[in-house]
Design a protein around this motif. Structure first.
Motif, PDB file in Angstrom:
ATOM      1  N   GLU A 293      -8.195  -4.562 -12.361  1.00 51.81           N
ATOM      2  CA  GLU A 293      -9.012  -3.461 -11.825  1.00 51.81           C
ATOM      3  C   GLU A 293      -8.368  -2.864 -10.583  1.00 51.81           C
ATOM      4  N   ALA A 294      -7.863  -3.723  -9.718  1.00 49.68           N
ATOM      5  CA  ALA A 294      -7.222  -3.245  -8.495  1.00 49.68           C
ATOM      6  C   ALA A 294      -5.946  -2.471  -8.801  1.00 49.68           C
ATOM      7  N   LEU A 295      -5.215  -2.887  -9.824  1.00 46.97           N
ATOM      8  CA  LEU A 295      -4.004  -2.165 -10.223  1.00 46.97           C
ATOM      9  C   LEU A 295      -4.334  -0.781 -10.759  1.00 46.97           C
ATOM     10  N   ALA A 296      -5.489  -0.646 -11.380  1.00 44.39           N
ATOM     11  CA  ALA A 296      -5.895   0.647 -11.938  1.00 44.39           C
ATOM     12  C   ALA A 296      -6.392   1.606 -10.860  1.00 44.39           C
ATOM     13  N   ASP A 297      -6.683   1.106  -9.671  1.00 39.08           N
ATOM     14  CA  ASP A 297      -7.170   1.925  -8.559  1.00 39.08           C
ATOM     15  C   ASP A 297      -5.978   2.586  -7.877  1.00 39.08           C
ATOM     16  N   THR A 298      -5.878   3.879  -7.978  1.00 39.51           N
ATOM     17  CA  THR A 298      -4.741   4.606  -7.404  1.00 39.51           C
ATOM     18  C   THR A 298      -5.115   5.369  -6.136  1.00 39.51           C
ATOM     19  N   SER A 299      -6.289   5.121  -5.598  1.00 37.53           N
ATOM     20  CA  SER A 299      -6.701   5.796  -4.369  1.00 37.53           C
ATOM     21  C   SER A 299      -5.868   5.305  -3.187  1.00 37.53           C
ATOM     22  N   ASP A 300      -5.850   6.078  -2.105  1.00 36.93           N
ATOM     23  CA  ASP A 300      -5.101   5.690  -0.918  1.00 36.93           C
ATOM     24  C   ASP A 300      -5.696   4.416  -0.329  1.00 36.93           C
ATOM     25  N   LEU A 301      -4.821   3.583   0.217  1.00 38.40           N
ATOM     26  CA  LEU A 301      -5.290   2.372   0.870  1.00 38.40           C
ATOM     27  C   LEU A 301      -5.991   2.710   2.177  1.00 38.40           C
ATOM     28  N   THR A 302      -7.018   1.961   2.486  1.00 41.29           N
ATOM     29  CA  THR A 302      -7.685   2.120   3.772  1.00 41.29           C
ATOM     30  C   THR A 302      -6.828   1.493   4.871  1.00 41.29           C
ATOM     31  N   THR A 303      -7.234   1.704   6.117  1.00 41.88           N
ATOM     32  CA  THR A 303      -6.500   1.111   7.238  1.00 41.88           C
ATOM     33  C   THR A 303      -6.465  -0.405   7.113  1.00 41.88           C
ATOM     34  N   GLU A 304      -7.590  -1.000   6.768  1.00 41.49           N
ATOM     35  CA  GLU A 304      -7.658  -2.451   6.615  1.00 41.49           C
ATOM     36  C   GLU A 304      -6.755  -2.923   5.475  1.00 41.49           C
ATOM     37  N   GLN A 305      -6.743  -2.159   4.381  1.00 46.66           N
ATOM     38  CA  GLN A 305      -5.916  -2.540   3.233  1.00 46.66           C
ATOM     39  C   GLN A 305      -4.428  -2.386   3.547  1.00 46.66           C
ATOM     40  N   ARG A 306      -4.075  -1.356   4.296  1.00 46.59           N
ATOM     41  CA  ARG A 306      -2.668  -1.180   4.692  1.00 46.59           C
ATOM     42  C   ARG A 306      -2.220  -2.332   5.578  1.00 46.59           C
ATOM     43  N   SER A 307      -3.113  -2.776   6.464  1.00 41.88           N
ATOM     44  CA  SER A 307      -2.793  -3.917   7.317  1.00 41.88           C
ATOM     45  C   SER A 307      -2.598  -5.177   6.482  1.00 41.88           C
ATOM     46  N   ALA A 308      -3.452  -5.354   5.486  1.00 46.54           N
ATOM     47  CA  ALA A 308      -3.322  -6.512   4.599  1.00 46.54           C
ATOM     48  C   ALA A 308      -2.018  -6.441   3.810  1.00 46.54           C
ATOM     49  N   ARG A 309      -1.657  -5.256   3.379  1.00 45.95           N
ATOM     50  CA  ARG A 309      -0.412  -5.084   2.621  1.00 45.95           C
ATOM     51  C   ARG A 309       0.795  -5.435   3.474  1.00 45.95           C
ATOM     52  N   SER A 310       0.776  -4.977   4.719  1.00 46.55           N
ATOM     53  CA  SER A 310       1.880  -5.271   5.616  1.00 46.55           C
ATOM     54  C   SER A 310       2.012  -6.773   5.842  1.00 46.55           C
ATOM     55  N   GLY A 311       0.876  -7.438   6.005  1.00 50.43           N
ATOM     56  CA  GLY A 311       0.905  -8.885   6.195  1.00 50.43           C
ATOM     57  C   GLY A 311       1.462  -9.616   4.988  1.00 50.43           C
ATOM     58  N   LEU A 312       1.071  -9.181   3.794  1.00 53.90           N
ATOM     59  CA  LEU A 312       1.580  -9.800   2.574  1.00 53.90           C
ATOM     60  C   LEU A 312       3.081  -9.548   2.407  1.00 53.90           C
ATOM     61  N   ALA A 313       3.516  -8.328   2.701  1.00 51.99           N
ATOM     62  CA  ALA A 313       4.933  -7.989   2.560  1.00 51.99           C
ATOM     63  C   ALA A 313       5.784  -8.800   3.523  1.00 51.99           C
ATOM     64  N   ASN A 314       5.247  -9.104   4.700  1.00 46.29           N
ATOM     65  CA  ASN A 314       5.995  -9.875   5.690  1.00 46.29           C
ATOM     66  C   ASN A 314       6.058 -11.360   5.347  1.00 46.29           C
ATOM     67  N   ARG A 315       5.270 -11.786   4.356  1.00 45.03           N
ATOM     68  CA  ARG A 315       5.270 -13.199   3.981  1.00 45.03           C
ATOM     69  C   ARG A 315       5.928 -13.380   2.623  1.00 45.03           C
ATOM     70  N   GLN A 316       6.984 -12.614   2.397  1.00 44.18           N
ATOM     71  CA  GLN A 316       7.763 -12.746   1.162  1.00 44.18           C
ATOM     72  C   GLN A 316       9.050 -13.503   1.436  1.00 44.18           C
ATOM     73  N   VAL A 317       9.413 -14.346   0.492  1.00 39.35           N
ATOM     74  CA  VAL A 317      10.675 -15.070   0.557  1.00 39.35           C
ATOM     75  C   VAL A 317      11.474 -14.716  -0.691  1.00 39.35           C
ATOM     76  N   THR A 318      12.662 -14.149  -0.514  1.00 31.63           N
ATOM     77  CA  THR A 318      13.489 -13.764  -1.657  1.00 31.63           C
ATOM     78  C   THR A 318      14.309 -14.957  -2.136  1.00 31.63           C
ATOM     79  N   LEU A 319      14.138 -15.314  -3.405  1.00 31.85           N
ATOM     80  CA  LEU A 319      14.915 -16.399  -3.991  1.00 31.85           C
ATOM     81  C   LEU A 319      16.187 -15.873  -4.636  1.00 31.85           C
ATOM     82  N   ARG A 320      16.082 -14.762  -5.377  1.00 26.22           N
ATOM     83  CA  ARG A 320      17.243 -14.165  -6.032  1.00 26.22           C
ATOM     84  C   ARG A 320      17.124 -12.660  -5.937  1.00 26.22           C
TER      85      ARG A 320
END
Length: 320
Positions: A293-320
């Motif tokens: 359902e969330a993938l089907a939602d194409t609306s702009d992210l809210t400020t809170e959601q953008r903050s959450a996205r940034s936090g998730l992106a910063n907690r990525q570890v690249t293996l390959r």
């Protein structure tokens, strides 16, 4: 002054780097351990082009990525097909996470071929490497088959197999290595097998969704789930759920970050000790529906959601 000027110049170059572009001083994503400028970014290029999503098009792509990067001991039979395999189309082939001595392939006395995913060579396209090793194994006598040099152009594993999905079996350890070895010959292999088994964390594949693996690493349990969606939309969807507090699977669980491997993301949840895989089946199935359902939602992210996205992106570890 000269040192400051060089530092400033490098900073200006980094600022000009396009999103997703690899900087010359960053680790090469092929996994060689070298800086990009000394590997696939070198003048004249590396021996083979780097492929960012090498297993796309393979049956159960997400499971293949998990078997290569996350799962200690698992196997899956492959169905050979296509003009490249010829008379070998009916040959028995097992895709394996890890083989003894990290061998790329083994031809067993029975003629069955074991193809290893966790190997030590990195030539830019692991699917091409697997294709080359498999073709060599088809024409080889019993023993180990491998690569010492880049294989060059040729069929990739996707070109040699058929089917829509793999039937993955997760093993408690590596006893499958000696399943076809006579009892009289097993004693010589016992020490190596015991060492390999000791290093394998208990792991289970969930049944309600694809490519989700529970593991117990001693002080913690984790769920690691390889997902097929493109990184951008997937991060947006996960951010929507995270901001809404809907990414908790069971009591004591927490989405702590994600791995990036072979062009796919694998979110990782910490779990309370004693959770086990059975308790995750229904919550993960429910989360999969909410994620869709969330993938089907194409609306702009809210400020809170953008903050959450940034936090998730910063907690990525690249293996390959």
């Amino acid at each position: 002054m000269a040192k400051k000027s060089r530092t400033k110049a490098r900073s200006q170059v980094d600022q000009q780097q396009a999103p997703g572009e690899i900087g010359p001083r960053q680790p090469c994503p092929c996994g060689s351990g070298k800086r990009y400028k000394a590997c696939h970014g070198a003048a004249g290029g590396a021996p083979a082009p780097f492929v960012s999503r090498p297993f796309a098009g393979l049956p159960s792509e997400c499971d293949v990525v998990a078997m290569r990067e996350l799962v200690p001991a698992a196997t899956a039979p492959l169905t050979l097909s296509g003009q490249h395999v010829g008379e070998h189309a009916g040959r028995s082939v097992q895709l394996c996470t890890l083989l003894p001595m990290a061998a790329p392939a083994m031809v067993r006395d029975s003629g069955e071929i074991w193809l290893g995913l966790q190997v030590q060579h990195h030539f830019g396209d692991p699917a091409r490497d697997l294709g080359a090793v498999l073709l060599r194994a088809l024409d080889a006598e019993a023993g180990i088959v491998g690569l010492t040099d880049p294989p060059g152009e040729g069929p990739r594993l996707q070109d040699l197999v058929a089917g829509d999905r793999l039937d993955v079996t997760v093993h408690e350890g590596f006893d499958f290595w000696i399943a076809d070895v006579p009892e009289s010959d097993r004693a010589a292999l016992a020490a190596g097998l015991e060492q390999a088994n000791a290093a394998a964390s208990p792991t289970a594949r969930l049944t309600t969704v694809e490519a989700a693996y529970w593991t117990n690493v001693g002080p913690k349990e984790h769920l690691r789930w390889v997902l097929p969606e493109e990184e951008g939309p997937l991060l947006d969807a996960l951010a929507r759920l995270h901001a809404a507090g809907r990414d908790t699977l069971v009591d004591g669980s927490r989405l702590v970050g994600m791995f990036r491997a072979h062009g796919l993301l694998a979110p990782v949840w910490d779990l309370a000790v004693g959770t086990g895989p059975e308790a995750l089946e229904e919550p993960v199935e429910r989360f999969a529906a909410e994620l869709a359902e969330a993938l089907a939602d194409t609306s702009d992210l809210t400020t809170e959601q953008r903050s959450a996205r940034s936090g998730l992106a910063n907690r990525q570890v690249t293996l390959r």
